[in-house]
Design an enzyme around this catalytic site. Structure first.
Site, PDB file in Angstrom:
ATOM      1  N   LYS A 182       0.660  -1.252   0.079  1.00 58.73           N
ATOM      2  CA  LYS A 182      -0.053   0.132   0.161  1.00 58.73           C
ATOM      3  C   LYS A 182       0.721   1.213   0.057  1.00 58.73           C
ATOM      4  CE  LYS A 182      -1.537   2.640   2.851  1.00 58.73           C
ATOM      5  NZ  LYS A 182      -1.262   4.005   2.305  1.00 58.73           N
ATOM      6  N   GLY A 234       7.408   4.984   7.907  1.00 56.22           N
ATOM      7  CA  GLY A 234       6.707   6.463   7.957  1.00 56.22           C
ATOM      8  C   GLY A 234       6.941   7.108   9.212  1.00 56.22           C
ATOM      9  N   SER A 235       6.028   7.909   9.542  1.00 56.33           N
ATOM     10  CA  SER A 235       6.103   8.559  10.869  1.00 56.33           C
ATOM     11  C   SER A 235       6.070   7.765  11.968  1.00 56.33           C
ATOM     12  CB  SER A 235       5.025   9.575  10.917  1.00 56.33           C
ATOM     13  OG  SER A 235       3.837   9.218  10.993  1.00 56.33           O
ATOM     14  N   THR A 236       6.756   8.290  13.095  1.00 51.56           N
ATOM     15  CA  THR A 236       6.857   7.747  14.484  1.00 51.56           C
ATOM     16  C   THR A 236       5.365   7.597  14.954  1.00 51.56           C
ATOM     17  OG1 THR A 236       9.102   8.192  14.966  1.00 51.56           O
ATOM     18  CG2 THR A 236       7.966   7.968  16.687  1.00 51.56           C
ATOM     19  N   ALA A 238       2.461   7.151  13.166  1.00 54.65           N
ATOM     20  CA  ALA A 238       1.864   5.787  12.645  1.00 54.65           C
ATOM     21  C   ALA A 238       2.433   4.627  12.970  1.00 54.65           C
ATOM     22  CB  ALA A 238       1.729   6.130  11.196  1.00 54.65           C
ATOM     23  N   GLY A 239       3.861   4.740  13.211  1.00 54.03           N
ATOM     24  CA  GLY A 239       4.517   3.513  13.695  1.00 54.03           C
ATOM     25  C   GLY A 239       4.166   2.996  15.246  1.00 54.03           C
ATOM     26  N   GLU A 256      10.312   1.519  10.427  1.00 51.14           N
ATOM     27  CA  GLU A 256      11.345   2.350   9.843  1.00 51.14           C
ATOM     28  C   GLU A 256      10.744   3.859  10.193  1.00 51.14           C
ATOM     29  OE1 GLU A 256      14.504   1.763   9.472  1.00 51.14           O
ATOM     30  OE2 GLU A 256      14.520  -0.289   8.622  1.00 51.14           O
ATOM     31  N   CYS A 290      14.461  10.739   6.154  1.00 51.80           N
ATOM     32  CA  CYS A 290      14.516  10.497   7.463  1.00 51.80           C
ATOM     33  C   CYS A 290      15.853  10.649   8.305  1.00 51.80           C
ATOM     34  CB  CYS A 290      13.773   9.201   7.467  1.00 51.80           C
ATOM     35  SG  CYS A 290      14.920   7.887   6.733  1.00 51.80           S
ATOM     36  N   GLU A 388      10.840  16.524  14.498  1.00 50.77           N
ATOM     37  CA  GLU A 388      11.466  16.061  13.346  1.00 50.77           C
ATOM     38  C   GLU A 388      10.452  17.037  12.168  1.00 50.77           C
ATOM     39  OE1 GLU A 388       9.824  12.599  10.804  1.00 50.77           O
ATOM     40  OE2 GLU A 388      11.798  12.280  10.357  1.00 50.77           O
TER      41      GLU A 388
HETATM   42  P1  NAD Z   1       2.859   8.675   7.493  1.00 49.31           P
HETATM   43  O1  NAD Z   1       3.165   7.868   8.606  1.00 49.31           O
HETATM   44  O2  NAD Z   1       2.010   9.525   7.599  1.00 49.31           O
HETATM   45  O3  NAD Z   1       2.436   7.697   6.321  1.00 49.31           O
HETATM   46  C1  NAD Z   1       3.332   6.795   5.932  1.00 49.31           C
HETATM   47  C2  NAD Z   1       2.203   5.495   5.391  1.00 49.31           C
HETATM   48  O4  NAD Z   1       1.433   4.898   6.275  1.00 49.31           O
HETATM   49  C3  NAD Z   1       1.330   6.020   4.185  1.00 49.31           C
HETATM   50  O5  NAD Z   1       1.220   5.090   3.206  1.00 49.31           O
HETATM   51  C4  NAD Z   1      -0.023   6.179   5.136  1.00 49.31           C
HETATM   52  O6  NAD Z   1      -1.081   6.065   4.309  1.00 49.31           O
HETATM   53  C5  NAD Z   1       0.214   5.227   6.101  1.00 49.31           C
HETATM   54  N1  NAD Z   1      -0.425   5.374   7.315  1.00 49.31           N
HETATM   55  C6  NAD Z   1      -0.440   6.567   8.026  1.00 49.31           C
HETATM   56  N2  NAD Z   1      -1.053   5.854   9.208  1.00 49.31           N
HETATM   57  C7  NAD Z   1      -1.269   4.936   9.370  1.00 49.31           C
HETATM   58  C8  NAD Z   1      -1.845   4.100  10.260  1.00 49.31           C
HETATM   59  N3  NAD Z   1      -2.160   4.276  11.486  1.00 49.31           N
HETATM   60  N4  NAD Z   1      -2.106   2.667  10.103  1.00 49.31           N
HETATM   61  C9  NAD Z   1      -1.439   2.305   8.810  1.00 49.31           C
HETATM   62  N5  NAD Z   1      -0.845   2.983   7.897  1.00 49.31           N
HETATM   63  C10 NAD Z   1      -0.990   4.235   8.195  1.00 49.31           C
HETATM   64  O7  NAD Z   1       4.253   9.062   6.930  1.00 49.31           O
HETATM   65  P2  NAD Z   1       4.651  10.128   5.766  1.00 49.31           P
HETATM   66  O8  NAD Z   1       4.201  11.535   6.124  1.00 49.31           O
HETATM   67  O9  NAD Z   1       4.133   9.552   4.500  1.00 49.31           O
HETATM   68  O10 NAD Z   1       6.245   9.995   5.807  1.00 49.31           O
HETATM   69  C11 NAD Z   1       7.112  10.765   6.275  1.00 49.31           C
HETATM   70  C12 NAD Z   1       7.641  10.085   7.542  1.00 49.31           C
HETATM   71  O11 NAD Z   1       8.197   9.036   7.128  1.00 49.31           O
HETATM   72  C13 NAD Z   1       8.669  10.923   8.372  1.00 49.31           C
HETATM   73  O12 NAD Z   1       8.410  10.723   9.611  1.00 49.31           O
HETATM   74  C14 NAD Z   1       9.886  10.208   8.144  1.00 49.31           C
HETATM   75  O13 NAD Z   1      10.988  10.399   8.810  1.00 49.31           O
HETATM   76  C15 NAD Z   1       9.403   8.759   7.930  1.00 49.31           C
HETATM   77  N6  NAD Z   1      10.439   7.909   7.174  1.00 49.31           N
HETATM   78  C16 NAD Z   1      11.342   7.141   7.663  1.00 49.31           C
HETATM   79  C17 NAD Z   1      12.244   6.336   7.017  1.00 49.31           C
HETATM   80  C18 NAD Z   1      12.867   5.379   7.722  1.00 49.31           C
HETATM   81  O14 NAD Z   1      13.786   4.533   7.150  1.00 49.31           O
HETATM   82  N7  NAD Z   1      13.401   5.351   8.836  1.00 49.31           N
HETATM   83  C19 NAD Z   1      12.309   6.699   5.638  1.00 49.31           C
HETATM   84  C20 NAD Z   1      11.718   7.521   5.000  1.00 49.31           C
HETATM   85  C21 NAD Z   1      10.702   8.233   5.843  1.00 49.31           C
END
Ligand code: NAD
Length: 482
Positions: A182, A234-236, A238-239, A256, A290, A388
């Site tokens: 996704k 993605g973001s912390t 959401a993680g 990540e 990131c 961040e």
């Molecule tokens: P985000 O967490 O908003 O979204 C990332 C993905 O997760 C999207 O596909 C989104 O639709 C999905 N998503 C969001 N909330 C969710 C949930 N509760 N359950 C399931 N899926 C969900 O992040 P973003 O704004 O798209 O990306 C930026 C973030 O990603 C930054 O915080 C960045 O540091 C991080 N990032 C980390 C790494 C790494 O390797 N550590 C690499 C790149 C980006």
């Protein structure tokens, strides 16, 4: 743009399958000039169910999981060949969707995913599925097997959509897993281009499935009863949510997440080399990466010299169309992201205790552009140093001695990247060893496909890349034989 990026179906079970609700669609617009780039159907839970079912079926029929490493490697190489043919298209599509400068996208989004597939194809060939060990008690032997975990849900962000997908997809396929991907709503279209390449490569039906949607559909996929593992970037915030769901289900998960890494500038660092290095290590992809070293820790006596050099750097970066080869800084991905970053810049600019560089430059009147900014004399307990920001904003923080610098670097919620700058690489290595982080560079930062990458603390769980990247996609089984 001469390509049609309007997609009507999902890639499920090896074919293009109409969505359960045809009126439910997503449009992707360019952050540079707001023109429409393309559109795709939005998945409902019914579509996700179909994708998971197809991925489950593919683990047994045709038995992707039971193929030998060599057979899977052949498939990965065919996919690499197909992706290679459309490298320029994939790189351009990333730039169109998220504003990444094309000079970055060409390598990171075009070429790197192909290299990753080839790297994991080679590992699929060389990694034995079974190892027979003599028992420690001398009573016979034990067979230790590496078995694929099964169906993997992959959720990726918009900042490096192609390569971050491949960080997961290549080791998962090499290990014999099947996948439901996704992508982010902001960068959904390139995932369909990946699916088209998988189809041309003849990847067996159901091994890769692509559905779309936002956080709601992502959550549904994460908690789906027939998913065996979740791989998320993605973001912390959401993680944490995904980690909670997987914790409850006792479902393996790799996370990540975000970062706020430190560049520790040692007293002997050459300022010209530092500024050249930080242009990438701290500002790559418009600051939307990131692992960037966005806290620049400098000896107090060199603060003004280094601040002035960074002011000159951000003031001279070329802001403009990301598809222009000469552009250093494109727009941020969205209006929301632009407003968030401008908010931090406004707060910093209003604080009279700070030195302010860059921030006021002219920017194109269309698009989600933000003028790169640097703030000096920043305290490590301020929002500029702790949050961040995910934009082209640097915080210069003075320190007294190296011990203090290391303490400041480690005084962060995050631990993902980081750098040390010095004319003595051995001294740099000593400092690097003491930083609480998943990866750190001495005098530069660049990921190594052959070495693990990931975070500590709120930057994540688990590792990607390197041979260790395979481990996230296998279960170990011990068979005691007598
Ligand atoms: P985000 O967490 O908003 O979204 C990332 C993905 O997760 C999207 O596909 C989104 O639709 C999905 N998503 C969001 N909330 C969710 C949930 N509760 N359950 C399931 N899926 C969900 O992040 P973003 O704004 O798209 O990306 C930026 C973030 O990603 C930054 O915080 C960045 O540091 C991080 N990032 C980390 C790494 C790494 O390797 N550590 C690499 C790149 C980006």
């Amino acid at each position: 743009m001469d390509q049609d990026y309007d997609f009507e179906s999902f890639f499920i079970g090896g074919s293009w399958r109409r969505p359960s609700q045809t009126s439910h669609r997503l449009t992707v617009c360019s952050p540079t000039d707001h023109r429409r780039v393309g559109s795709a159907p939005l998945a409902t839970p019914v579509d996700v169910d179909a994708a998971v079912e197809a991925a489950r079926f593919a683990t047994i029929n045709p038995s992707w999981s039971a193929l030998s490493g060599h057979e899977r490697a052949d498939q990965l190489e065919r996919l690499a060949d197909e992706l290679d043919k459309v490298s320029a298209q994939r790189a351009g599509l990333t730039s169109l969707q998220n504003g990444m400068p094309i000079a970055v996208a060409r390598f990171a989004e075009g070429d790197a995913p192909v290299g990753l597939l080839r790297y994991y194809a080679a590992l699929a060939r060389s990694t034995p599925t079974e190892q027979t060990r003599p028992r420690i008690d001398g009573q016979g032997s034990t067979v230790v097997r590496r078995e694929p975990v099964g169906v993997v849900a992959m959720i990726v962000p918009w900042n490096f959509p192609q390569v971050l997908t491949m960080f997961k997809l290549a080791p998962a396929l090499a290990s014999g897993c099947t996948v439901v991907l996704k992508p982010s709503p902001e960068t959904t279209l390139d995932a369909f281009v990946l699916a088209e390449a998988a189809e041309r490569a003849g990847l067996p039906a159901g091994v890769l499935n692509v559905v779309t949607g936002g956080a709601d559909i992502g959550r549904y996929l994460v908690g789906h009863p027939d998913v065996d593992k979740v791989a998320f970037t993605g973001s912390t915030a959401a993680g944490r949510d995904i980690g909670r769901i997987c914790g409850e289900l006792l479902r393996p998960v790799t996370l990540e997440l975000g970062g706020k890494s430190a560049a520790i500038v040692l007293d002997d660092a050459d300022v010209a080399d530092l500024v050249t290095g930080l242009a990438t290590a701290s500002l790559l992809n418009n600051g939307q990466t990131c692992h960037l070293s966005t806290r620049v820790l400098v000896p107090a006596r060199r603060h003004d010299e280094i601040f002035d050099a960074l002011d000159a750097l951000v003031s001279n970066l070329r802001i403009g169309d990301p598809l222009d080869e000469a552009t250093h800084v494109g727009p941020l991905v969205s209006e929301r992201q632009r407003d968030r970053v401008l908010g931090y810049i406004a707060t910093g600019t209003a604080d009279t205790s700070l030195a302010v560089g860059g921030a006021g430059r002219a920017i194109p009147d269309r698009g989600w552009f933000v003028p790169p900014a640097v703030f000096g004399r920043v305290r490590n307990d301020s929002a500029l140093a702790r949050d961040e920001i995910f934009g082209p904003v640097l915080a210069v923080i003075p320190y007294g001695n190296v011990e203090e610098a290391i303490a400041i670097a480690n005084d962060s919620e995050y631990g993902l990247g980081g750098t040390v700058w010095t004319s003595d690489p051995d001294a740099g290595l000593d400092v690097a060893r003491r930083i609480q982080t998943g990866s750190v560079g001495v005098n530069y930062f660049d990921l190594d496909v052959g070495a693990p990458f990931g975070g500590v603390k709120a930057s994540g769980l688990g590792r990607e890349l390197g041979p260790e990247g395979l481990d996230a996609y296998v279960n170990l089984k011990s068979i005691f034989v007598r």
